[in-house]
Design a protein around this motif. Structure first.
Motif, short mmCIF file in Angstrom:
data_model
loop_
_atom_site.label_atom_id
_atom_site.label_comp_id
_atom_site.label_asym_id
_atom_site.label_seq_id
_atom_site.Cartn_x
_atom_site.Cartn_y
_atom_site.Cartn_z
N GLY A 37 0.82 -1.20 0.00
CA GLY A 37 0.00 0.00 0.00
C GLY A 37 0.86 1.26 0.00
O GLY A 37 0.74 2.14 -0.85
N ASP A 38 1.77 1.28 0.93
CA ASP A 38 2.58 2.47 1.21
C ASP A 38 3.77 2.59 0.23
O ASP A 38 4.59 1.67 0.17
CB ASP A 38 3.09 2.32 2.65
CG ASP A 38 3.94 3.48 3.10
OD1 ASP A 38 4.15 4.42 2.31
OD2 ASP A 38 4.40 3.43 4.27
N ARG A 41 7.03 1.59 1.51
CA ARG A 41 7.31 0.16 1.73
C ARG A 41 8.02 -0.47 0.54
O ARG A 41 8.58 -1.56 0.65
CB ARG A 41 6.01 -0.57 2.04
CG ARG A 41 6.18 -1.87 2.82
CD ARG A 41 4.84 -2.51 3.15
NE ARG A 41 4.02 -1.68 3.99
CZ ARG A 41 2.69 -1.66 3.98
NH1 ARG A 41 2.02 -2.45 3.16
NH2 ARG A 41 2.02 -0.86 4.79
N ILE A 80 -3.84 3.47 -1.02
CA ILE A 80 -4.88 2.85 -0.20
C ILE A 80 -6.18 2.65 -0.98
O ILE A 80 -6.63 3.57 -1.65
CB ILE A 80 -5.15 3.72 1.05
CG1 ILE A 80 -3.94 3.67 2.01
CG2 ILE A 80 -6.41 3.28 1.77
CD1 ILE A 80 -4.11 4.50 3.27
N GLY A 81 -6.75 1.46 -0.88
CA GLY A 81 -8.12 1.25 -1.28
C GLY A 81 -8.38 0.56 -2.61
O GLY A 81 -7.52 0.50 -3.48
N ILE A 117 1.69 -7.55 0.00
CA ILE A 117 2.23 -7.57 1.37
C ILE A 117 1.65 -6.34 2.04
O ILE A 117 2.09 -5.21 1.79
CB ILE A 117 3.78 -7.54 1.39
CG1 ILE A 117 4.36 -8.72 0.61
CG2 ILE A 117 4.28 -7.55 2.84
CD1 ILE A 117 5.89 -8.79 0.61
N THR A 119 -0.89 -4.52 5.48
CA THR A 119 -1.20 -4.56 6.90
C THR A 119 -2.71 -4.72 7.06
O THR A 119 -3.46 -4.44 6.13
CB THR A 119 -0.73 -3.27 7.63
OG1 THR A 119 -1.41 -2.15 7.06
CG2 THR A 119 0.78 -3.09 7.52
N GLU A 240 -9.41 -5.15 5.94
CA GLU A 240 -8.45 -4.27 5.26
C GLU A 240 -9.13 -3.66 4.03
O GLU A 240 -10.35 -3.67 3.96
CB GLU A 240 -7.12 -4.98 4.96
CG GLU A 240 -7.22 -6.29 4.23
CD GLU A 240 -7.57 -6.14 2.79
OE1 GLU A 240 -8.77 -6.30 2.47
OE2 GLU A 240 -6.69 -5.89 1.97
C1 R1P Z 1 -5.00 1.65 5.91
O1 R1P Z 1 -4.17 2.21 6.86
C2 R1P Z 1 -4.23 0.88 4.86
O2 R1P Z 1 -3.46 -0.15 5.48
C3 R1P Z 1 -3.86 -1.44 5.03
C4 R1P Z 1 -5.24 -1.21 4.45
O3 R1P Z 1 -5.63 -2.21 3.57
C5 R1P Z 1 -5.14 0.17 3.85
O4 R1P Z 1 -4.55 0.19 2.58
O5 R1P Z 1 -3.00 -2.00 4.05
P1 R1P Z 1 -1.56 -1.44 3.58
O6 R1P Z 1 -0.69 -1.33 4.78
O7 R1P Z 1 -1.05 -2.46 2.63
O8 R1P Z 1 -1.79 -0.12 2.88
#
Ligand code: R1P
Length: 293
Positions: A37-38, A41, A80-81, A117, A119, A240
């Motif tokens: 997502g980030d 990362r 995200i999303g 990968i 969260t 998630e």
């Molecule tokens: C929300 O904080 C984000 O974190 C979780 C959720 O799915 C949403 O994208 O995943 P990521 O850490 O992979 O972004």
């Protein structure tokens, strides 16, 4: 029927011949893709690569392509999303299955292995903080998939209907759908270090996942109903925002997808990981090793 003459407004390419959002040329993508997502990362993954051949960045979509123990891998951030998953999956697919010069679907298709990968928050007390959960099944509460045809073959209708009945689902919301992980990837990446689960994907972090700061919820009892739901021995394990959409679009476009979740919160106990970075790093190392095993 082969799709031909895709217009410039639909298949958007940069002057350098790269796909619009990801800013990648077909030669810059590996057939094994890790999504995170980030954007921050991406480097947490690629720092373990032997070499990095490509780096690209446009908006929240950052890519590093390189090799890990000799295997070519791309790591791509999705932001995200589910809405971003629509962009990333269609563009990843275009990179391998559309001839950019001819703007025509290729006759010979390439199937990517796409592994998230991410969260996630555990829903019930058994899903411990800092554990690794693989989504065997995903329930999508988002609406991305409903804009596509031919979803009949990939949605598990009876499972979704049981969920709708149990939760007394508000018909004003998007219709829940259920999709499966890719069996081969699931087997390859599972071990005694992972648990299998049924993941809920929703469109938001607060209200849509039952979190209240100041705005009150339309259905205050939803998370309790999620906890008590059971269908053929499957119970909902975590929440998630990407997995179901990935599984749905992956299946529709012919790619294998799997979602690896670092459980960093537990919603039942109200606890949060003391070191999310270490947990995510451990999941990254675990996933990379399993990919090359
Ligand atoms: C929300 O904080 C984000 O974190 C979780 C959720 O799915 C949403 O994208 O995943 P990521 O850490 O992979 O972004």
């Amino acid at each position: 029927m082969k799709i031909e003459n895709i217009l410039a407004s639909e298949l958007i390419l940069t002057p350098e011949g790269k796909i619009y959002h990801l800013d990648l040329a077909p030669s810059q993508l590996a057939e094994t893709v890790i999504t995170v997502g980030d954007p921050g990362r991406v480097k947490m993954v690629s720092k373990y690569f032997d070499t990095i051949e490509t780096t690209a960045e446009h908006r929240e979509f950052k890519t590093h392509t390189g090799t890990y123990k000799g295997k070519r891998i791309s790591v791509v951030s999705t932001g995200i999303g589910p809405d971003n998953i629509d962009i990333v999956f269609n563009e990843l697919d275009a990179l391998v299955n559309i001839d950019f010069e001819k703007r025509t679907e290729k006759s010979k298709k390439t199937s990517l292995d796409i592994i998230r990968i991410g969260t996630s928050g555990g829903l019930t007390p058994e899903i411990e903080v800092d554990s690794f959960l693989i989504s065997k099944l995903a329930i999508g509460l988002d609406n991305v998939m409903h804009y596509y045809a031919k979803t009949d073959k990939i949605f598990i209708r009876e499972f979704a209907q049981a969920f709708i009945n149990h939760t007394d689902w508000n018909p004003d919301n998007s219709v829940p759908y259920v999709v499966k992980a890719d069996k081969t990837l699931l087997k390859k990446l599972s071990s005694e270090k992972t648990i299998e689960g049924c993941t809920i994907t929703n469109v938001g972090f607060y209200g849509p996942q039952g979190r209240v700061l100041r705005a009150q919820l339309q259905d205050q009892g939803l998370n309790e109903k999620l906890k008590s739901f059971e269908y053929k021995n499957h119970k909902i394990t975590n929440l998630e925002m990407e997995t179901a959409t990935m599984y749905g679009l992956g299946r529709l476009l012919g790619h294998s997808t799997l979602s690896m979740n670092a459980i960093i919160a537990n919603r039942a106990s109200g606890t949060f990981s003391k070191d999310t970075k270490a947990t995510v790093d451990a999941l990254i190392r675990y996933t990379l090793e399993k990919i090359v095993e």
